[in-house]
Design a protein around this motif. Structure first.
Motif, PDB file in Angstrom:
ATOM      1  N   PHE A 171       4.778   7.485   4.377  1.00 36.81           N
ATOM      2  CA  PHE A 171       3.400   7.942   4.176  1.00 36.81           C
ATOM      3  C   PHE A 171       2.397   6.801   4.307  1.00 36.81           C
ATOM      4  O   PHE A 171       1.487   6.856   5.126  1.00 36.81           O
ATOM      5  N   PHE A 172       2.568   5.744   3.499  1.00 37.01           N
ATOM      6  CA  PHE A 172       1.580   4.670   3.550  1.00 37.01           C
ATOM      7  C   PHE A 172       1.638   3.900   4.867  1.00 37.01           C
ATOM      8  O   PHE A 172       0.629   3.321   5.289  1.00 37.01           O
ATOM      9  N   GLY A 173       2.795   3.924   5.544  1.00 37.40           N
ATOM     10  CA  GLY A 173       2.849   3.335   6.873  1.00 37.40           C
ATOM     11  C   GLY A 173       1.923   4.035   7.847  1.00 37.40           C
ATOM     12  O   GLY A 173       1.387   3.412   8.771  1.00 37.40           O
ATOM     13  N   VAL A 174       1.697   5.330   7.634  1.00 38.48           N
ATOM     14  CA  VAL A 174       0.753   6.099   8.456  1.00 38.48           C
ATOM     15  C   VAL A 174      -0.677   5.877   7.968  1.00 38.48           C
ATOM     16  O   VAL A 174      -1.584   5.591   8.757  1.00 38.48           O
ATOM     17  N   ALA A 175      -0.885   6.004   6.661  1.00 39.20           N
ATOM     18  CA  ALA A 175      -2.232   5.835   6.106  1.00 39.20           C
ATOM     19  C   ALA A 175      -2.774   4.434   6.392  1.00 39.20           C
ATOM     20  O   ALA A 175      -3.947   4.269   6.762  1.00 39.20           O
TER      21      ALA A 175
END
Length: 285
Positions: A117-121
């Motif tokens: 998730f945070f890799g995308v955000a």
């Protein structure tokens, strides 16, 4: 939008050292594009660099860390003049998680959410300003596409791996919000790539076993993505050699009806709904 895949365009691909990310990088290089491949796997990056040639540069980064995204952004500015025509946020991990037993380790929950998730955000918040700058400049003809890799598990939520499912459900929500927020941006498209069973390291390819008949190859997924991007589709719901698009649509429709019909969650896998689900799948819905 005209074709994103064309000579002299640029691409930034996370998780690009193997699997779908590498297949996408190979497609870009085949079109004569410049590619920045970001991954955590050092050996995989070395191999990818060898197969992609001089058109590709590689960076070993942790996509869950904002400081590593500053490194990626700096490389984009230095090597590409800040231009990104394809941003593929594809990096992901699949650590097993559970609420009971040996897999009930909060560290694994954090690892999966941090990367998936945070890799995308992190990627969106770090690089979207560059995309905006280039596509909105006066008389600009630059077009860009943002591809986010989701999962069918983030839509139908099968039992067995809550952190992975939750991370991909969050990615789906983020991609939908991004598509809406950028709806008026000229020359920018957003696409959610939802692979079927694909023969990657996460799906068993790393075991060294021969590929079964059912899964697609990463190259097939990359080709399907290109076709759907050409059609301007947000949803890129990939079939495979076992599951058809019709079967996928029905499974997703059934799952979406749990709440409005009052069924318990994950009813598709509950014994008391086994026959009803089978009738639904056999119907003409």
């Amino acid at each position: 939008m005209s074709a994103i895949f064309k000579k002299a365009n640029t691409a930034v691909i996370t998780g690009g050292a193997s699997g779908i990310g590498l297949a996408l990088a190979q497609k870009c290089v085949g079109y004569g594009m410049k590619v920045l491949v970001a991954d955590w796997d050092a050996a995989g990056l070395d191999a990818a660099k060898g197969s992609l040639g001089e058109a590709a540069t590689t960076l070993r980064v942790d996509v869950s860390k904002t400081e590593d995204w500053a490194t990626i952004k700096g490389a984009v500015v230095k090597d590409f003049g800040g231009q990104i025509n394809l941003l593929a946020l594809n990096a992901g991990v699949g650590a097993r998680t559970a609420f009971d037993g040996p897999e009930a380790d909060i560290a694994n929950f954090r690892k999966v959410l941090d990367v998936n998730f945070f890799g995308v955000a992190n990627g969106i918040t770090s690089l979207l300003p560059l995309i905006k700058e280039k596509t909105t400049a006066a008389a600009s003809s630059v077009e860009s596409a943002i591809v986010i890799t989701g999962s069918k598990q983030g839509i139908t939520n099968p039992p067995g791996n809550p952190a992975y499912n939750a991370s991909k459900a969050a990615v789906k929500s983020l991609a939908e919000q991004l598509s809406y927020d950028l709806r008026t941006w000229k020359g920018v498209g957003v696409h959610l790539l939802v692979p079927g069973w694909t023969w990657t390291g996460l799906a068993g390819a790393a075991s060294g076993k021969a590929k079964p008949e059912a899964p697609w190859t990463p190259g097939q997924v990359a080709d399907y993505l290109e076709a759907k991007m050409g059609e301007g589709k947000f949803w890129v719901l990939c079939p495979d050699n076992e599951v058809t698009e019709e079967v996928d649509r029905k499974r997703m429709l059934w799952s979406s009806q749990d709440a409005p019909t009052g069924r318990p969650p994950l009813s598709r896998w509950r014994e008391e709904y086994k026959e009803e689900f089978a009738r639904f799948m056999a119907s003409d819905v």
